[in-house]
Design an enzyme around this catalytic site. Structure first.
Site, mmCIF file in Angstrom:
data_model
loop_
_atom_site.group_PDB
_atom_site.id
_atom_site.type_symbol
_atom_site.label_atom_id
_atom_site.label_comp_id
_atom_site.label_asym_id
_atom_site.label_seq_id
_atom_site.Cartn_x
_atom_site.Cartn_y
_atom_site.Cartn_z
ATOM 1 N N ARG A 21 0.923 -1.224 0.026
ATOM 2 C CA ARG A 21 -0.016 -0.058 -0.084
ATOM 3 C C ARG A 21 0.910 1.216 0.207
ATOM 4 N NH1 ARG A 21 -3.174 -3.123 3.657
ATOM 5 N NH2 ARG A 21 -4.861 -3.861 2.406
ATOM 6 N N LYS B 221 3.061 11.481 -11.064
ATOM 7 C CA LYS B 221 2.192 10.614 -12.047
ATOM 8 C C LYS B 221 2.976 9.372 -12.323
ATOM 9 C CE LYS B 221 -0.554 14.036 -14.580
ATOM 10 N NZ LYS B 221 -0.817 14.507 -15.991
ATOM 11 N N GLU C 45 10.111 18.994 -24.856
ATOM 12 C CA GLU C 45 9.627 19.203 -23.450
ATOM 13 C C GLU C 45 10.114 20.547 -22.882
ATOM 14 O OE1 GLU C 45 6.834 17.739 -22.224
ATOM 15 O OE2 GLU C 45 6.500 15.824 -22.931
ATOM 16 N N LYS D 156 7.599 23.145 -13.464
ATOM 17 C CA LYS D 156 6.690 22.005 -13.094
ATOM 18 C C LYS D 156 6.368 21.914 -11.791
ATOM 19 C CE LYS D 156 5.602 17.262 -14.042
ATOM 20 N NZ LYS D 156 5.384 16.248 -14.849
ATOM 21 N N GLU E 88 -4.460 17.492 -11.151
ATOM 22 C CA GLU E 88 -4.912 18.153 -12.337
ATOM 23 C C GLU E 88 -6.222 18.428 -12.513
ATOM 24 O OE1 GLU E 88 -2.579 16.267 -15.717
ATOM 25 O OE2 GLU E 88 -4.317 16.743 -17.083
ATOM 26 N N ARG F 85 -2.598 22.288 -13.901
ATOM 27 C CA ARG F 85 -1.638 21.194 -14.315
ATOM 28 C C ARG F 85 -1.952 20.739 -15.785
ATOM 29 N NH1 ARG F 85 1.204 16.280 -10.898
ATOM 30 N NH2 ARG F 85 2.342 15.421 -12.648
ATOM 31 N N ASN G 8 0.055 20.037 -20.483
ATOM 32 C CA ASN G 8 -0.299 19.521 -21.721
ATOM 33 C C ASN G 8 -0.125 20.123 -23.201
ATOM 34 O OD1 ASN G 8 -0.621 17.087 -20.259
ATOM 35 N ND2 ASN G 8 -2.724 17.872 -19.691
ATOM 36 N N HIS H 165 0.350 18.624 -26.504
ATOM 37 C CA HIS H 165 -0.015 17.132 -26.459
ATOM 38 C C HIS H 165 -1.057 16.670 -27.066
ATOM 39 C CE1 HIS H 165 3.336 17.322 -23.429
ATOM 40 N NE2 HIS H 165 3.164 16.088 -23.094
ATOM 41 N N HIS I 112 -0.200 13.639 -29.231
ATOM 42 C CA HIS I 112 -0.706 12.356 -28.808
ATOM 43 C C HIS I 112 -1.708 11.620 -30.237
ATOM 44 C CE1 HIS I 112 -0.693 12.880 -24.280
ATOM 45 N NE2 HIS I 112 0.362 12.411 -24.949
ATOM 46 N N HIS J 86 8.242 10.761 -28.586
ATOM 47 C CA HIS J 86 6.910 11.657 -27.740
ATOM 48 C C HIS J 86 7.430 13.286 -27.772
ATOM 49 C CE1 HIS J 86 4.169 12.811 -24.719
ATOM 50 N NE2 HIS J 86 5.095 13.305 -24.116
HETATM 51 N N1 GLY Z 1 3.535 15.235 -17.999
HETATM 52 C C1 GLY Z 1 2.543 16.143 -17.536
HETATM 53 C C2 GLY Z 1 2.171 15.940 -15.832
HETATM 54 O O1 GLY Z 1 3.147 15.424 -15.229
HETATM 55 O O2 GLY Z 1 1.209 16.746 -15.578
#
Ligand code: GLY
Length: 366
Positions: A122, A144, A186, A228, A238, A242, A246, A249, A253, A267
């Site tokens: 956990r 993430k 990025e 960031k 998000e 956040r 993107n 993206h 994507h 990417h």
């Molecule tokens: N890669 C985008 C984020 O971490 O929100």
């Protein structure tokens, strides 16, 4: 040379250390986190061949015992079977709640190992040691974690913040130039979304940075990570800001999907082309001046990067099919496409209010 960015999340704050020599000196920074003198490291076979020995020697030099496992390199590793073998191995190693798991690798390893750490007993703590530029400026920071499903990328996962990130820019020296520039996509994104002065700095320093200038690399990673971190602290899960991360993206994507997530388009290359298209769309909607998309494309071209659909090898689906692929993006809300657009360089915002016809025109003109 060592820079620190503090990610000030209440109860889960951590530092991102950016500098040189961090691989061999990881023990100095990890030791204060340990409850017993032992870590486990998970890497991929390519990265392990290059860097695992130096990490293990350094840790053992600090009296830290260190078992390691390597997974195959590549996106296919972000899958249930590899997650299972990773978690089973951690249990075989008798990893306890108080232990630390180290992720040594690019975005695939960071995401997979972070998720394994999130679900093992956990939740155990983990340290990110990102080895690609993309992982240093993006995926290793912000918590993430996850794996891919047959339904799409990153659809299974958890928010699980690392306890420490060690971004050693020396490791960027082993990247292929194309992989480095993909990560640079990025970096450019950060300037474009929220810091015009940083974009201007990149216009001047980008070529030196790509050629290996260590000070410029540290500065680019520091400024990217700082931006960031600021966004993640405002909006960890998000719900709002956040989503600015993107930028590029939604187009990117769709292009990655259209090229089968293959080496036709990495990417960060998709993000770079996507940023150019997002600025083109913003200009056509009268949100920013036409000079802005031209300036974005000029910088990407100076760096030897892809800027247009025509730069992508092989045939692409038509505008309607690309628009349909955008609709499959996991960030679609209530069937509404969400775009990150810009009022100018360094001034991005999120909106769902975009006429499909204008998107189609941008896709048609490439
Ligand atoms: N890669 C985008 C984020 O971490 O929100």
């Amino acid at each position: 040379m060592l820079e620190t960015v503090h990610v000030d999340l209440p109860g889960r704050a951590y530092d991102v250390l950016i500098g040189t020599g961090l691989l061999g000196d990881a023990g100095t920074h990890i030791a204060p986190l340990l409850k017993r003198a032992r870590v486990v490291v998970i890497s991929d076979e390519t990265v392990a061949g290059l860097h695992l020995g130096a990490l293990q020697d350094g840790l053992r030099g600090h009296g830290i015992d260190c078992a390691a496992m390597s997974l195959p390199a590549g996106e296919a590793t972000k899958s249930w079977p590899h997650l299972m073998s990773c978690v089973d191995w951690l249990l075989d190693q008798k990893v306890e709640r108080g232990d630390i798991v180290v992720a040594l690798g690019g975005g695939v390893i960071g995401d997979l190992v972070g998720f394994a750490a999130a679900i093992l007993r956990r939740g155990v703590r983990f340290v990110q040691m990102p080895t690609s530029l993309l992982a240093q400026v993006d995926s290793s920071v912000g918590g993430k974690t996850g794996i891919n499903s047959r339904h799409g990328k990153n659809l299974i996962g958890a928010f699980h913040q690392p306890s420490l990130v060690l971004a050693d820019v020396d490791l960027l020296g082993t990247l292929q130039p194309r992989d480095f520039l993909s990560g640079y996509g990025e970096v450019v994104k950060y300037g474009l979304l929220g810091d015009a002065a940083f974009f201007e700095w990149l216009e001047g320093q980008g070529p030196a940075l790509a050629a290996g200038d260590v000070r410029a690399r540290i500065e680019a990673v520091r400024r990217s990570v700082q931006m960031k971190a600021d966004i993640v602290v405002r909006d960890e899960t998000e719900q709002g800001d956040r989503a600015l991360l993107n930028l590029g993206h939604t187009f990117g994507h769709a292009l990655e999907s259209a090229t089968g997530y293959s080496s036709r388009l990495l990417h960060g290359e998709g993000v770079a082309v996507g940023c150019a298209m997002a600025f083109e769309l913003s200009a056509r909607l009268g949100l920013c001046s036409q000079e802005d998309p031209s300036r974005v494309r000029a910088h990407l071209r100076d760096m030897g990067m892809k800027t247009n659909l025509a730069d992508i090898d092989g045939a692409l689906p038509g505008p309607q099919a690309l628009l349909a692929l955008m609709g499959q993006d996991k960030k679609v809300v209530d069937g509404q496409l969400r775009f990150v657009l810009a009022r100018g360089i360094g001034d991005a915002f999120v909106t769902s209010d975009v006429p499909a016809q204008t998107v189609l025109e941008v896709l048609r003109d490439g």
